[in-house]
Design an enzyme around this catalytic site. Structure first.
Site, mmCIF file in Angstrom:
data_model
loop_
_atom_site.group_PDB
_atom_site.id
_atom_site.type_symbol
_atom_site.label_atom_id
_atom_site.label_comp_id
_atom_site.label_asym_id
_atom_site.label_seq_id
_atom_site.Cartn_x
_atom_site.Cartn_y
_atom_site.Cartn_z
ATOM 1 N N GLY A 138 45.772 -6.256 27.444
ATOM 2 C CA GLY A 138 45.033 -7.490 27.683
ATOM 3 C C GLY A 138 45.899 -8.711 27.451
ATOM 4 N N GLY A 177 46.138 -13.196 22.607
ATOM 5 C CA GLY A 177 45.295 -14.250 22.071
ATOM 6 C C GLY A 177 46.112 -15.407 21.526
ATOM 7 N N LEU A 178 45.487 -16.581 21.442
ATOM 8 C CA LEU A 178 46.169 -17.760 20.919
ATOM 9 C C LEU A 178 46.088 -17.836 19.406
ATOM 10 C CD1 LEU A 178 44.936 -20.443 23.504
ATOM 11 C CD2 LEU A 178 47.044 -19.081 23.548
ATOM 12 N N ASP A 216 30.932 -5.999 14.976
ATOM 13 C CA ASP A 216 31.112 -6.069 13.533
ATOM 14 C C ASP A 216 32.604 -5.925 13.226
ATOM 15 O OD1 ASP A 216 30.443 -6.251 10.890
ATOM 16 O OD2 ASP A 216 29.656 -4.211 10.707
#
Length: 576
Positions: free
Chosen positions: A318, A321-322, A372
């Site tokens: 994927g 992420g930042l 969760d």
């Protein structure tokens, strides 16, 4: 000799704090039935939050007592090894011995900042083997199957009694009987030799469940009666569930913890495991609200998996992420998330803000739409199992969270989360147009239901959502979430002036829903589908309406199972 006496005192105090904690946990859990009967929906949410906080408060009290009794850092390893043995002896016959072991681990972990994860000092492995079934009679009711189906149901509701009347008892009994006769053939019905139900009712939100199984010579099926409370202060049966997939969704990792009152959690978890083969044991403990012990069981499962596999940890598939660096072990069903040392310029947040966001989700009703997450400190990974490229990337992005020994990587703080297929990858790869449309519909529902739970998701790029094997879309990126009243939803100015947007005054809490279509999903075709299904998401009016409901304190209910299995309550009662 003095140390022997001291060991007994310290062990006794730790166990006393655990027992006090479990009594507190039980008192809150036991109150679930009354809250359900009285329709105290806000109180249900407050009770859930309070129950989550019990553990840390009890742990702090226990640690303070240990410091009061002994000079912790002047004791050698032999003292702590002996203390574990003494504590194990005190657990003989204890009905929650496994939870008490986890509590003991937490005390030792807090004393030594989780740097002595050693089975000689802690219960890294359980002290004894639990044999499922030895206390089965303490957690289940068995019902006579030699009578008629109707008589069996009548006997069930003579045992499971609630302080409010049925909306329509005869209708519900008929619905239950017809449903079972539709699910089972005449031959199957005749072959049923046992019907078992767990003694505790499982309460969550606005629902209550009786959970058990139907046993036949050739197969065993789930047997779940779903109950709800009407607005008229009456009880009704909403559905009979006999499909494992429905039960699996009810116990999903994106849902709040059940309130199910039992003094024998190991036996209850073992019974549930027999019904839900696809669920890990740690997931079931977490579903029962014992999330700390779930973490212990997870760690044991992780160690077992490491012993039986040889693949390597690598960056998760994927878009990167930042805020978080995410990696996984391809053969294992979780991802590991570390907060990066530095964030992209577009992220005006701090490390503590990110932690606060994850705590907010933990304490909120996740409505089946937010994964969760489980927080760990000083989690150890064997260096020999980590891809060198991942090590380099971790050093570049998360160096302050890393500590290297000769043969291990110790990550000082991380989150563990259930692995899902990132929604952006799913939409890129899926060629079935019906499945794509279903996923986009799920995406819109996910955003809406999170908002109705009083949380604004913030960064709604589809890469921040995952899709489960059941096709359910779940949100898992929390660094920009906030409560609904913390955002100002505005309409874009209507003007022919091309510079109007440049002149627009934008505050830090301003949000323009009309712009959502440009970034939630990328391709024009996907945007059009999402707009056709959930176009209201792109209007400030929709968000204002949600804000009003949240400010009013409205508690929403989203039924976790398929709507087509819900019973018809008649023209005057339309289930929401």
């Amino acid at each position: 000799m003095l140390d022997v006496t001291l060991s007994k005192k310290v062990a006794y105090q730790i166990l006393s704090h655990f027992d006090k904690s479990y009594r507190w946990f039980t008192r809150i859990t036991r109150g679930a039935q009354s809250r359900f009967e009285q329709g105290q929906w806000k109180e249900i949410q407050l009770a859930s939050k309070e129950r989550i906080t019990i553990y840390e408060q009890s742990l702090s009290d226990a640690v303070a007592d240990v410091y009061h009794l002994t000079e912790v850092h002047k004791k050698n390893d032999e003292f702590w090894q002996d203390l574990k043995k003494v504590f194990a002896r005190q657990l003989e016959g204890h009905p929650q011995f496994e939870l008490a072991e986890t509590f003991y681990n937490s005390v030792i972990g807090r004393l030594f900042k989780h740097r002595k994860i050693d089975n000689s000092m802690m219960f890294v492995l359980p002290s004894r083997c639990f044999l499922p079934g030895q206390d089965r009679d303490k957690v289940i009711h068995s019902f006579d199957t030699t009578t008629t189906v109707r008589e069996m149901y009548v006997s069930i509701f003579k045992i499971y009694r609630y302080g409010i009347p049925f909306e329509d008892y005869e209708r519900d009994m008929q619905n239950l009987e017809e449903a079972l006769r539709k699910r089972l053939t005449t031959q199957q019905l005749a072959s049923v030799h046992t019907v078992e139900l767990l003694k505790p009712t499982f309460f969550r939100g606005k629902s209550a469940y009786l959970i058990g199984r139907i046993c036949m010579p050739e197969e065993t099926l789930p047997f779940v009666i779903s109950l709800q409370r009407s607005d008229e202060h009456t009880l009704f049966v909403d559905a009979l569930l006999t499909d494992r997939s429905d039960l699996s969704v009810i116990f999903g990792f994106a849902r709040s913890y059940f309130m199910a009152d039992t003094q024998n959690p190991a036996e209850v978890a073992a019974f549930l495991q027999e019904l839900l083969h696809n669920k890990k044991h740690f997931e079931l403990y977490m579903a029962l609200g014992h999330y700390k012990h779930g973490k212990t069981v997870f760690y044991r499962n992780f160690l077992d998996h490491m012993d039986t596999t040889d693949d390597h940890f690598e960056a998760a598939p994927g878009i990167r992420g930042l805020v978080m660096m995410v990696f996984h072990l391809p053969s294992y069903g979780v991802v590991f998330k570390i907060i990066k040392d530095e964030f992209a310029e577009s992220k005006k947040i701090t490390r503590e803000h990110v932690k606060d966001c994850y705590r907010l989700v933990k304490m909120s009703d996740r409505v089946g739409r937010m994964a969760d997450t489980h927080e760990y400190v000083n989690f150890r990974f064997p260096l020999s199992r980590i891809d060198p490229l991942l090590i380099e990337e971790l050093k570049e992005t998360c160096a302050s969270s890393l500590e290297f020994t000769d043969d291990e990587l110790v990550i000082k703080h991380l989150y563990i989360e259930r692995k899902m297929t990132p929604l952006n990858l799913y939409l890129q790869q899926e060629e079935d147009e019906d499945k794509v449309r279903s996923a986009l519909n799920e995406l819109g529902l996910c955003i809406k239901q999170i908002a109705m739970a009083n949380i604004f998701p913030g960064d709604m790029l589809h890469k921040n959502f995952g899709i489960t094997r059941h096709g359910r879309v779940i949100f898992y990126d929390y660094d920009e979430i906030c409560l609904m009243n913390e955002r100002h939803f505005r309409a874009l100015p209507k003007s022919d002036d091309p510079y109007a947007m440049d002149m627009l005054s934008v505050g830090p809490s301003d949000v323009f829903p009309e712009q959502f279509e440009h970034f939630i999903v990328g391709k024009r075709k996907l945007k059009d589908i999402l707009k056709s299904l959930h176009g209201d998401l792109m209007t400030p009016e929709y968000w204002h309406e949600v804000q009003v409901k949240c400010a009013r304190g409205d508690i929403q209910h989203f039924t976790p199972y398929n709507a087509n299995v819900r019973f018809n309550r008649g023209a005057d009662s339309n289930p929401k």
